[in-house]
Design a protein around this motif. Structure first.
Motif, mmCIF file in Angstrom:
data_model
loop_
_atom_site.group_PDB
_atom_site.id
_atom_site.type_symbol
_atom_site.label_atom_id
_atom_site.label_comp_id
_atom_site.label_asym_id
_atom_site.label_seq_id
_atom_site.Cartn_x
_atom_site.Cartn_y
_atom_site.Cartn_z
ATOM 1 N N CYS A 78 0.744 -1.265 0.161
ATOM 2 C CA CYS A 78 0.017 0.144 -0.242
ATOM 3 C C CYS A 78 0.756 1.235 -0.088
ATOM 4 O O CYS A 78 0.272 2.251 -0.119
ATOM 5 N N GLY A 79 2.255 0.994 0.037
ATOM 6 C CA GLY A 79 3.137 2.300 0.109
ATOM 7 C C GLY A 79 3.640 2.858 1.461
ATOM 8 O O GLY A 79 4.156 3.875 1.315
ATOM 9 N N MET A 80 3.187 2.103 2.554
ATOM 10 C CA MET A 80 3.916 2.555 3.731
ATOM 11 C C MET A 80 5.331 2.123 3.884
ATOM 12 O O MET A 80 5.782 1.008 3.092
ATOM 13 N N TYR A 138 -2.375 8.739 7.193
ATOM 14 C CA TYR A 138 -1.871 8.325 5.996
ATOM 15 C C TYR A 138 -2.832 8.622 4.847
ATOM 16 O O TYR A 138 -2.654 8.668 3.744
ATOM 17 N N HIS A 139 -4.101 8.824 5.241
ATOM 18 C CA HIS A 139 -5.090 9.300 4.207
ATOM 19 C C HIS A 139 -5.330 8.198 2.982
ATOM 20 O O HIS A 139 -5.240 8.743 1.912
ATOM 21 N N SER A 140 -5.171 6.944 3.442
ATOM 22 C CA SER A 140 -4.976 6.189 2.410
ATOM 23 C C SER A 140 -6.041 5.079 2.654
ATOM 24 O O SER A 140 -5.922 4.179 3.403
ATOM 25 N N ALA A 170 -6.405 2.314 0.979
ATOM 26 C CA ALA A 170 -5.867 0.997 0.979
ATOM 27 C C ALA A 170 -5.407 0.523 2.285
ATOM 28 O O ALA A 170 -5.471 -0.504 2.877
ATOM 29 N N ILE A 171 -4.573 1.550 2.969
ATOM 30 C CA ILE A 171 -4.000 1.112 4.198
ATOM 31 C C ILE A 171 -5.100 0.906 5.298
ATOM 32 O O ILE A 171 -5.247 0.167 6.163
ATOM 33 N N ASP A 172 -6.118 1.636 5.268
ATOM 34 C CA ASP A 172 -7.122 1.612 5.961
ATOM 35 C C ASP A 172 -7.715 0.359 5.991
ATOM 36 O O ASP A 172 -8.114 -0.492 6.912
ATOM 37 N N THR A 200 -8.780 6.754 12.806
ATOM 38 C CA THR A 200 -8.637 7.411 11.762
ATOM 39 C C THR A 200 -9.587 8.891 11.850
ATOM 40 O O THR A 200 -9.293 9.686 11.009
#
Lengths: 515, 515
Positions: B219-221, B249-251, B253-255, B348
């Motif tokens: 996810c880009g973390m 992260y406002h993502s 995908a990560i959520d 979040t």
């Protein structure tokens, strides 16, 4: 199938009893109180119209109901108990609502213009809670003040016990009714020969009533105030005739008499039965009595110490002390501890201004409550004792899995059913407390209600106490809640008073099914 | 008499394991992180000194302790479990305290200057609570951030289960240890052949860890953040490396990945054991799994609807929505519901700003908790189910006293002991919650603490969640509490994590007596 017709007939009898009580007050209001400040006519008319409605309902219920020869089974008894309070409160609320309509000088924003508030007040009376929607009781007509006190007294030992003693129409169902009504598991000494016992309890109740009236008169209280406060004390109710409650008299003698009779009202009435029967040994060895008095002593001492030497505000706005003497802190501390533990709810000091230790003690006492078989509410001392003993035994079982311990309370062995039943009950009260708190938070407009107010309002109504903390504190009232919240709290009061089950079974589908 | 020497020896082994973990992080901190913002030396030195202290303690305990051949009885096992957390947290807290002493740029008012705060943080880690004393984690050295996450992971499946799997020194006591450690009553599938099972659980735990790290990387973390958040997620801990928690992260995908792994961490690990054994039928028919997912779905839906179309503030102060779309309300609503129910405590959105319905749902979920046998805390779904069934049966018994009902949960018959034990447990949690709330109110200076804060701080620590409402809300922290309150909450965390009994037995005199 549940025998609804028989239940309705008995409900008719209840309406009759309530109507006769209101009629007596109406007659007194008409004949003896020509100087009633809000006008004799409005108050008396409110009461008289209520009597007419009540009598019509009584006749209708009695006529549509079944034959008195019918068997009053367990389920019918439960339903009757629940309906007695739910329907009884509606009739008891009627004089309040009518007075607000008829009274020429009733302000437009008076809570009694709202039927939910009237129902709350009547339920608070019949359940001996003592929570009021009224900011100003000093100016309420005396007829209504007496009716409020009377709802306490009627609810006090239980209209239904009264029913069993006075009206011999219930047949064999009477015993089961009494089992439901007599609060708490410890009705040991009271159960046999139920009707005779109920009559004896009624005699004890009346005797205590007369004794307290005499004692308050001797302290210089007026006859009217003595009667109203006595009816509220012995029922562990808490409605006063003054905004400042008992604190308005500034009389150590009155405080002492009230403390004594609150304490007496919080004792299992089975104890008085034993005293009359001269069974001294079972009185002295009663474990609940010991613990009840020990809690009063310990809690009273803690609160006394925690308020000693600090400023104290009485319930009378004009009177406060910059520095509480030891004697004053004993007087105000023990009064409040006993008032809350017995779930009476009278106030002499504004305890919402006390420190966190004193408030914490009072909050714990709200849940502990009085003795089983008393007129008080709460979880009851004996249940707390059983739960404590079961918990200790469970912890011990973790490291001694093979040791089986018998749990005893006095001479009574706590069998598995009673253990489980007691735990379920206490857990049920706590869940209802949480549910009530959440319901109030959700119902009231955002930002209107603090968490403390919501929690203590739920606790104070569920445990039939009256005042809480925050916005429902000693010198506050419940009149500012929205109507749905008042209904929620009315239900909490009924649930607490009827020890949950009598109301809860109504929501179990199989209760209504053919067996 | 309890065999204290043997317990001390095992405690030495635990100190050794903790020291080796800290040593690994110290090595990583020294070799790989030369750009550490607060200075490499201070962080690494703090960790290395802690390793020296821990090794010395380990050697001392091992040397003073008794022979490994001794029998580890039930009481010894209980004592070891309790001491593992109480003493382990002291060692785990040491790097924090040393860093505050040694770090050249640590502000004077940093919470880690206070050992109580460090102990709170370490206990919060080891009990997988996730409540932090830190207002600013973004600027904490990476060595300490990784150690915080590692305390979660070590605590997660239980150091003691790890112990049973890794160190074969415990002899027959191992099984009893596991019984104490494995949370909840339903260890049915896991109990036989304990050591092999424990090894398998360890493999499952590591596999899930690797899977989540990979998913978060995808996810880009960053690798560091992925590792830290994974260690915190699978342990249902909640420590983040950012002040804004996962919300930073406002993502989507990560959520989503976090939601999925929180959900997986809240499942009974016995289920994964069954899946590996290909016992699909017992997986699909597991009543706790059904109820767990049903609660998530229902609670998530209610919260989603209640926040839909209203303003939403994320945990990042810079990002808020004036009007939440349906998709956003699903994303933020379900995240918070799952985070609270699994007792993870990631955030979040600033849910303290949500309406009363959403807050009420979250508060109820705090107590319901995750599944038994998961890394999550709270009362546990299966206990709630048992209590519900017992309560219904008790209400029915009021009007059908002669009907005996067998209570079943899935294939398991709930016998009298389990009924009683479950009720006592739930009641115990509620009493501890009340006691904790009162303790915080009494300890903190008057007027500092709202009732809401006290109650939710007690609930969030006792149930091992992390954030509460009010002054301990989503974007707040616990650093402002006085030291005594931090100790109280540390004890609440240990009580909740060890399911009360392991700590409680220590206070029963007969636990210590010769048998």
């Amino acid at each position: 199938m549940i025998n609804l017709r028989h239940v309705i007939r008995q409900l008719g009898a209840l309406m009759g009893v309530l109507s006769i009580s209101i009629l007596a007050i109406a007659a007194w209001s008409a004949l003896l109180q020509p100087d009633d400040s809000s006008g004799l006519t409005a108050t008396t008319w409110s009461l008289l119209i209520t009597v007419a409605i009540g009598m019509a309902a009584a006749a209708g219920f009695w006529w549509t109901g079944g034959s008195a020869k019918d068997f009053l089974g367990r389920r019918e008894a439960l339903l009757l108990v629940a309906l007695s309070w739910l329907v009884g409160a509606a009739l008891a609320a009627t004089p309040f609502r009518l007075w607000a309509m008829l009274g020429p000088t009733v302000p437009m924003d008076h809570p009694f213009h709202n039927f939910a508030a009237c129902y709350f007040e009547a339920m608070s009376g019949l359940t001996t809670t003592g929570a009021t929607v009224l900011g100003d009781v000093d100016h309420l007509p005396r007829g209504l003040l007496l009716w409020r006190a009377m709802t306490h007294w009627l609810g006090g030992l239980g209209i239904v016990v009264l029913f069993v003693a006075v009206l011999p129409t219930l047949g064999v169902g009477g015993k089961k009714l009494f089992q439901v009504e007599a609060p708490g598991p410890a009705t040991q000494g009271v159960r046999p020969r139920i009707r005779e016992t109920a009559r004896l309890l009624w005699v004890i109740y009346v005797a205590l009533t007369l004794a307290q009236i005499a004692a308050l008169l001797a302290c210089g209280m007026s006859l009217f105030d003595s009667v109203c406060h006595t009816l509220a004390t012995l029922a562990t109710g808490g409605f006063s005739t003054h905004n400042a409650s008992i604190g308005g008299y500034h009389s150590p003698a009155i405080d002492t008499v009230t403390i004594l009779f609150m304490l007496l009202a919080g004792v299992n009435f089975g104890i008085y039965y034993q005293i009359i029967r001269r069974r001294w040994r079972s009185v002295w060895s009663d474990p609940e009595l010991h613990l009840y008095l020990a809690i009063v002593l310990i809690a009273g001492t803690i609160v006394t110490i925690s308020i000693w030497g600090r400023p104290l505000q009485t319930t009378d706005p004009a009177v406060s002390f910059a520095d509480t003497s030891l004697l004053q802190s004993i007087r105000y501390g023990f009064f409040q501890v006993i008032s809350i533990q017995t779930t009476t709810g009278f106030c002499t000091a504004d305890f919402t201004k006390w420190g966190p230790v004193a408030k914490a003690v009072l909050m714990i006492l709200m849940f502990v409550g009085a003795s089983a078989g008393s007129t008080g509410g709460g979880i009851k001392v004996i249940r707390c004792l059983i739960v404590f003993k079961v918990m200790i035994a469970e912890v011990e079982r973790i490291f001694r899995p093979n040791v089986v311990r018998t749990i005893r309370v006095g001479k009574m062995t706590i069998d598995d059913d009673l253990r489980l039943g007691t735990l379920v009950y206490v857990l049920g009260i706590l869940i209802l407390f949480a549910a009530g708190t959440i319901a109030l938070i959700v119902i009231e407009p955002a930002g209107q209600l603090t968490f403390k107010t919501a929690a203590t309002a739920a606790a104070a109504t569920l445990n039939n106490i009256g005042p809480g903390l925050g916005q429902v504190g000693a010198i506050e009232n419940y009149g500012w809640f929205t109507a749905p919240s008042m209904i929620v709290m009315s239900i909490l009061m009924a649930l607490g008073r009827l020890e949950v089950y009598a109301i809860f079974v109504l929501f179990v589908p199989s209760f209504w099914r053919r067996q």
